[in-house]
Design an enzyme around this catalytic site. Structure first.
Site, PDB file in Angstrom:
ATOM      1  N   PRO A  39       0.577  -1.338   0.351  1.00  0.00           N
ATOM      2  CG  PRO A  39      -0.187  -1.201   1.976  1.00  0.00           C
ATOM      3  CD  PRO A  39       0.884  -2.011   1.141  1.00  0.00           C
ATOM      4  CG  ASN A  73       8.417  -2.216   0.495  1.00  0.00           C
ATOM      5  OD1 ASN A  73       7.478  -1.853   1.254  1.00  0.00           O
ATOM      6  ND2 ASN A  73       9.656  -0.762  -0.352  1.00  0.00           N
ATOM      7  NE  ARG A 128       6.401   4.549   9.572  1.00  0.00           N
ATOM      8  CZ  ARG A 128       5.909   4.432   9.150  1.00  0.00           C
ATOM      9  NH1 ARG A 128       5.092   3.345   7.939  1.00  0.00           N
ATOM     10  NH2 ARG A 128       4.339   5.584   8.687  1.00  0.00           N
TER      11      ARG A 128
END
Length: 148
Positions: A10, A74, A111
């Site tokens: 995304p 990714n 993250r």
């Protein structure tokens, strides 16, 4: 000729626009073009997929089973919480390399954890789009070392 699936999650369709101070000014098309050139040198065939929808990425990974030799991924934000994406990578049992443009360990705490990292060969983080090139080279080296 080996065939590699290059998966982008995304918001990666917004590269070049989205937070250039974090992700750089290159677009996803720029990265794909450069990877295509490198693939010719490395004798690889690439298929690119980008989606903002988890299920689309899972389906493409499933389709890679018995048709692709490896995966560069990714996962974008899915990195941090998509156990479904992790399970898809695990289920196809293809060598995969995870790529992140930014150094996820220098950013917000949420993250710092990747749920997909345990099911890939390795992770390249913080080297910008060059990480994708390194991922392709890592897969080639992996195949050579395995004698495949």
């Amino acid at each position: 000729m080996r065939s590699i699936l290059v998966v982008n999650g995304p918001n990666l369709n917004m590269l070049g626009v989205r937070e250039p101070e974090v992700y750089g000014s290159e677009t996803l098309a720029d990265i794909e073009s450069r990877l295509s050139e490198l693939a010719l040198e490395l004798d690889l065939q690439l298929e690119f997929v980008q989606s903002n929808y988890e299920g689309d990425l899972i389906t493409k990974i499933h389709e890679a089973y018995a048709t692709k030799d490896g995966i560069v991924i990714n996962p974008g934000a899915f990195t941090h919480y998509s156990y479904a994406l992790r399970d898809a990578l695990s289920s196809v049992a293809l060598p995969a390399v995870e790529v992140h443009l930014s150094n996820i360990y220098k950013r917000e705490e949420f993250r710092h954890h990747s749920v997909t990292a345990p099911v890939v060969l390795g992770q390249i983080s913080g080297l910008g789009s060059y990480g994708y090139e390194l991922a392709l080279m890592a897969l080639v080296r992996y195949f050579e070392e395995k004698g495949e």
